[in-house]
Design a protein around this motif. Structure first.
Motif, PDB file in Angstrom:
ATOM      1  N   LEU A  61      39.686  11.147 -60.282  1.00 33.33           N
ATOM      2  CA  LEU A  61      40.470  10.492 -59.244  1.00 33.33           C
ATOM      3  C   LEU A  61      40.719   9.014 -59.526  1.00 33.33           C
ATOM      4  N   SER A  62      40.500   8.568 -60.744  1.00 30.87           N
ATOM      5  CA  SER A  62      40.805   7.183 -61.097  1.00 30.87           C
ATOM      6  C   SER A  62      42.247   7.091 -61.591  1.00 30.87           C
ATOM      7  N   GLY A  63      42.768   5.890 -61.634  1.00 27.25           N
ATOM      8  CA  GLY A  63      44.121   5.695 -62.138  1.00 27.25           C
ATOM      9  C   GLY A  63      45.148   5.675 -61.027  1.00 27.25           C
ATOM     10  N   THR A  64      46.384   5.958 -61.397  1.00 24.63           N
ATOM     11  CA  THR A  64      47.499   5.872 -60.466  1.00 24.63           C
ATOM     12  C   THR A  64      47.510   7.061 -59.507  1.00 24.63           C
ATOM     13  N   THR A  65      48.370   6.941 -58.495  1.00 27.80           N
ATOM     14  CA  THR A  65      48.495   8.021 -57.516  1.00 27.80           C
ATOM     15  C   THR A  65      49.016   9.297 -58.157  1.00 27.80           C
ATOM     16  N   GLY A  66      49.991   9.158 -59.065  1.00 27.09           N
ATOM     17  CA  GLY A  66      50.512  10.334 -59.745  1.00 27.09           C
ATOM     18  C   GLY A  66      49.459  11.032 -60.593  1.00 27.09           C
ATOM     19  N   HIS A  67      48.605  10.243 -61.247  1.00 24.78           N
ATOM     20  CA  HIS A  67      47.539  10.840 -62.055  1.00 24.78           C
ATOM     21  C   HIS A  67      46.541  11.579 -61.178  1.00 24.78           C
ATOM     22  N   ASP A  75      47.071  12.881 -58.221  1.00 21.01           N
ATOM     23  CA  ASP A  75      47.707  14.073 -57.672  1.00 21.01           C
ATOM     24  C   ASP A  75      47.767  15.184 -58.714  1.00 21.01           C
ATOM     25  N   ALA A  76      48.065  14.838 -59.947  1.00 18.96           N
ATOM     26  CA  ALA A  76      48.101  15.853 -61.009  1.00 18.96           C
ATOM     27  C   ALA A  76      46.720  16.447 -61.261  1.00 18.96           C
ATOM     28  N   GLN A  77      45.690  15.614 -61.231  1.00 22.04           N
ATOM     29  CA  GLN A  77      44.331  16.112 -61.431  1.00 22.04           C
ATOM     30  C   GLN A  77      43.934  17.102 -60.336  1.00 22.04           C
ATOM     31  N   ILE A  78      44.276  16.782 -59.089  1.00 17.92           N
ATOM     32  CA  ILE A  78      43.963  17.690 -57.977  1.00 17.92           C
ATOM     33  C   ILE A  78      44.713  19.011 -58.149  1.00 17.92           C
ATOM     34  N   ARG A  79      45.989  18.944 -58.521  1.00 17.40           N
ATOM     35  CA  ARG A  79      46.771  20.164 -58.694  1.00 17.40           C
ATOM     36  C   ARG A  79      46.206  21.041 -59.808  1.00 17.40           C
ATOM     37  N   HIS A  80      45.815  20.443 -60.906  1.00 18.11           N
ATOM     38  CA  HIS A  80      45.273  21.223 -62.016  1.00 18.11           C
ATOM     39  C   HIS A  80      43.951  21.873 -61.638  1.00 18.11           C
ATOM     40  N   ALA A  81      43.094  21.130 -60.949  1.00 16.31           N
ATOM     41  CA  ALA A  81      41.807  21.700 -60.535  1.00 16.31           C
ATOM     42  C   ALA A  81      42.014  22.839 -59.540  1.00 16.31           C
ATOM     43  N   LEU A  82      42.918  22.666 -58.589  1.00 16.74           N
ATOM     44  CA  LEU A  82      43.179  23.728 -57.620  1.00 16.74           C
ATOM     45  C   LEU A  82      43.783  24.953 -58.293  1.00 16.74           C
ATOM     46  N   THR A  83      44.637  24.741 -59.291  1.00 12.54           N
ATOM     47  CA  THR A  83      45.218  25.878 -60.007  1.00 12.54           C
ATOM     48  C   THR A  83      44.135  26.688 -60.703  1.00 12.54           C
ATOM     49  N   ARG A  84      43.204  26.022 -61.367  1.00 11.19           N
ATOM     50  CA  ARG A  84      42.103  26.745 -62.026  1.00 11.19           C
ATOM     51  C   ARG A  84      41.232  27.466 -61.000  1.00 11.19           C
ATOM     52  N   SER A 106      36.358   6.969 -49.478  1.00 13.71           N
ATOM     53  CA  SER A 106      37.726   6.510 -49.262  1.00 13.71           C
ATOM     54  C   SER A 106      38.663   7.039 -50.337  1.00 13.71           C
ATOM     55  N   GLY A 107      38.131   7.259 -51.533  1.00 14.08           N
ATOM     56  CA  GLY A 107      38.965   7.737 -52.626  1.00 14.08           C
ATOM     57  C   GLY A 107      39.212   9.221 -52.638  1.00 14.08           C
ATOM     58  N   MET A 108      38.537   9.988 -51.769  1.00 16.09           N
ATOM     59  CA  MET A 108      38.740  11.438 -51.729  1.00 16.09           C
ATOM     60  C   MET A 108      39.957  11.748 -50.856  1.00 16.09           C
ATOM     61  N   PRO A 109      41.027  12.283 -51.437  1.00 20.43           N
ATOM     62  CA  PRO A 109      42.256  12.552 -50.663  1.00 20.43           C
ATOM     63  C   PRO A 109      42.122  13.822 -49.839  1.00 20.43           C
ATOM     64  N   THR A 110      41.360  13.775 -48.762  1.00 24.22           N
ATOM     65  CA  THR A 110      41.081  14.983 -47.993  1.00 24.22           C
ATOM     66  C   THR A 110      42.336  15.569 -47.365  1.00 24.22           C
ATOM     67  N   GLY A 111      43.216  14.712 -46.834  1.00 25.69           N
ATOM     68  CA  GLY A 111      44.425  15.216 -46.196  1.00 25.69           C
ATOM     69  C   GLY A 111      45.352  15.903 -47.182  1.00 25.69           C
ATOM     70  N   LYS A 112      45.641  15.241 -48.311  1.00 24.84           N
ATOM     71  CA  LYS A 112      46.501  15.844 -49.320  1.00 24.84           C
ATOM     72  C   LYS A 112      45.856  17.082 -49.928  1.00 24.84           C
ATOM     73  N   LEU A 113      44.540  17.046 -50.091  1.00 25.79           N
ATOM     74  CA  LEU A 113      43.858  18.185 -50.692  1.00 25.79           C
ATOM     75  C   LEU A 113      43.999  19.421 -49.825  1.00 25.79           C
ATOM     76  N   LYS A 114      43.784  19.281 -48.513  1.00 23.55           N
ATOM     77  CA  LYS A 114      43.888  20.439 -47.627  1.00 23.55           C
ATOM     78  C   LYS A 114      45.315  20.980 -47.602  1.00 23.55           C
ATOM     79  N   ALA A 115      46.298  20.079 -47.508  1.00 25.52           N
ATOM     80  CA  ALA A 115      47.684  20.531 -47.454  1.00 25.52           C
ATOM     81  C   ALA A 115      48.093  21.223 -48.742  1.00 25.52           C
ATOM     82  N   ARG A 116      47.705  20.664 -49.874  1.00 25.99           N
ATOM     83  CA  ARG A 116      48.082  21.273 -51.149  1.00 25.99           C
ATOM     84  C   ARG A 116      47.343  22.584 -51.382  1.00 25.99           C
TER      85      ARG A 116
END
Length: 550
Positions: A346-352, A354-363, A403-413
């Motif tokens: 979860l370090s780096g830019t917002t796009g990075h 978001d991509a990390q969360i998507r890849h982990a959820l896909t697996r 604070s760095g855990m995107p709980t809202g985006k994670l649940k929606a995605r």
């Protein structure tokens, strides 16, 4: 709520698990390639012109405050229609209303955060210096200097709260088109590694307005930004820019074509049946690329009943700062196989991120499908009230962690992606899952070939709670050589017991069912027990006299 042992606080009530609703909207994106210089010039001109109209409309809406009504909304729309078109005016006023409503919700959350911080500071300042706190509430401050610094912060928060509360009562919001963060970056260009010209290009691009809401019954579902089934994109120009048109009826056709590989068939079915599709065109200044985003609403996907979702077992998932810990459970709540972990960064830019969360959820979703389970149990997390500076004090790294855990985006995605795989999401109460999972499941599942962490044990606890079982393991039956036969496991709480998941209280007395616990009080009278080598047998023996009736 049943009381725990003396000296312990009672457990809080737990929310009932529920199946999360599926997504209600779809958004897809494609790149506008091979645009000519003329195309980009027209897009910039339209975006800047409509962006100016949106800024004026937002200013008027903020000026109305609580006095806003349907008549004022209609008046703003008539003013915009005179300088653009009715459809563009409707899109701008709707976007303005949504932005103002979002600012009000953020303002209300800010007021609540200030109130929580002020109450915490007041409570801790009223305690003696050095007083120890509890697990749930911090104690007094350590030194006089820290107490003085916190008293100054309390005064600052009270002054800030007075201003925000006044704005809230007056219906006054402070909103920036283009984003307040990008606006503040203008004063820190060296830190952001930007020149003034680069920042200016980003600022102008963020303030453009190139969007149009869809309308069912119109050709291809949108009259302002129209995309044909073969990918041709055309824009209805505002009246002052009609001279830039290269097609009939004041339209401009772009040289680029879009394909929408993802959900392309669903999008094509909608536009061929003239159902509403909303479009947005935006420029990624850093990459120099133009994108077209299509979105539409669809009926909420009917979720599986909770009983059906539990029929094939459950995959319990524990959300952490750097990975998902998952464990497969059968319908009876028994762990199957080994734990699985799906890591992300979860370090780096917002796009990075978001991509990390998507890849982990896909697996995670692909592994869940292979296990045969039809549902995923996950905690219903919400850290909105847990990141305050006053709540956790010196624990700065912990505050940054949650604070760095995107709980809202994670649940929606997760809900959106799981719906495409035919999986249900069961949300459970997060209370005590880590503590009870570590207490009841970490040690039994650890072996020479399996290493269990606290997070793996928590995933088992989450899965059992999603299945409707208690977290703690059942006690073993008595041995065959005891006075009673091997029967059902003892000390089991009923399914409706509110305190059934807490640690069992220690009950005095024998543990077998042949004697009630009430008889345990006689255990202290050893003389009443006829045992060998006991003091009662060391006394001199005397025979009682015979009765006269014999």
């Amino acid at each position: 709520m049943q009381q725990q042992q003396s000296g312990k606080r009672p457990l809080r009530s737990l929310a009932v698990p529920y199946v999360a609703l599926g997504p209600s909207g779809v958004a897809i994106r494609d790149r506008l390639k091979r645009l000519t210089a003329r195309d980009e010039e027209v897009l910039r001109a339209v975006g800047a012109y409509q962006g100016g109209l949106a800024s004026r409309d937002l200013k008027a809406r903020c000026r109305d405050g609580h006095g806003h009504c349907a008549d004022s909304w209609a008046g703003r729309k008539r003013e915009l229609t005179a300088v653009s078109s009715s459809r563009i005016a409707g899109t701008i006023t709707k976007a303005t209303h949504d932005q103002w409503a979002l600012a009000r919700r953020c303002q209300a959350a800010h007021v609540q955060s200030l109130e929580a911080g002020i109450n915490t500071l007041r409570r801790r300042l009223s305690l003696p210096l050095g007083q120890k706190g509890t697990k749930r509430a911090a104690g007094g401050y350590r030194s006089r200097g820290e107490w003085f610094g916190k008293s100054r912060r309390l005064a600052m928060l009270e002054a800030r709260y007075a201003g925000v509360a006044e704005d809230w009562r007056a219906g006054r919001v402070r909103v920036v088109r283009g984003g307040r963060r990008l606006l503040n970056t203008r004063h820190h260009l060296e830190v952001a590694q930007l020149t003034e010209a680069q920042w200016r290009r980003r600022w102008e691009a963020e303030r453009w307005f190139l969007a149009a809401d869809g309308e069912s019954g119109k050709r291809f579902g949108n009259e302002t930004i129209r995309v044909t089934p073969n990918g041709e994109v055309s824009i209805k120009l505002p009246a002052p820019l009609a001279h830039l048109a290269n097609a009939r009826h004041g339209r401009y056709i772009l040289a680029s074509a879009v394909g929408f590989r993802h959900r392309g068939e669903e999008w094509r079915d909608r536009i061929e049946s003239n159902r509403a599709v909303a479009y947005r065109i935006h420029l990624d200044v850093a990459r120099g690329r133009w994108y077209l985003t299509a979105s539409w609403q669809r009926p909420v996907i009917k979720t599986l009943p909770l009983t059906t979702a539990r029929a094939q077992g459950m995959v319990g998932v524990d959300t952490n700062a750097d990975h998902f810990a998952a464990y497969r459970l059968d319908p009876h709540g028994n762990p199957i196989g080994d734990p699985h972990r799906f890591y992300y960064d979860l370090s780096g830019t917002t796009g990075h991120r978001d991509a990390q969360i998507r890849h982990a959820l896909t697996r995670l979703l692909h592994w869940t499908k292979r296990t045969g389970a039809h549902a995923i149990g996950i905690e219903d997390l919400d850290f909105a009230a847990e990141t305050t500076r006053e709540k956790h004090g010196r624990r700065k790294r912990f505050r940054q962690l949650i604070s760095g855990m995107p709980t809202g985006k994670l649940k929606a995605r997760l809900v959106s992606m799981a719906a495409e795989h035919g999986l249900a999401i069961v949300a459970v109460d997060p209370a005590y899952t880590s503590m009870w999972g570590d207490e009841h499941w970490r040690k039994p599942l650890t072996s020479t070939k399996r290493q269990m962490t606290r997070h793996d044990a928590a995933s088992v606890a989450i899965g059992r709670r999603a299945l409707g079982h208690t977290i703690r393991r059942r006690t073993a039956p008595p041995h065959d050589d005891q006075s009673d036969r091997r029967g059902h496991r003892t000390v089991q709480a009923t399914s409706d017991g509110r305190g059934r998941e807490e640690t069992r209280p220690r009950i005095p007395g024998p543990r077998t069912r042949c004697a009630s616990p009430d008889r345990g009080t006689k255990a202290g009278d050893q003389c009443a027990q006829h045992r060998s080598e006991h003091t009662a047998e060391q006394q001199p023996w005397q025979q009682d006299s015979l009765p006269l009736s014999l």
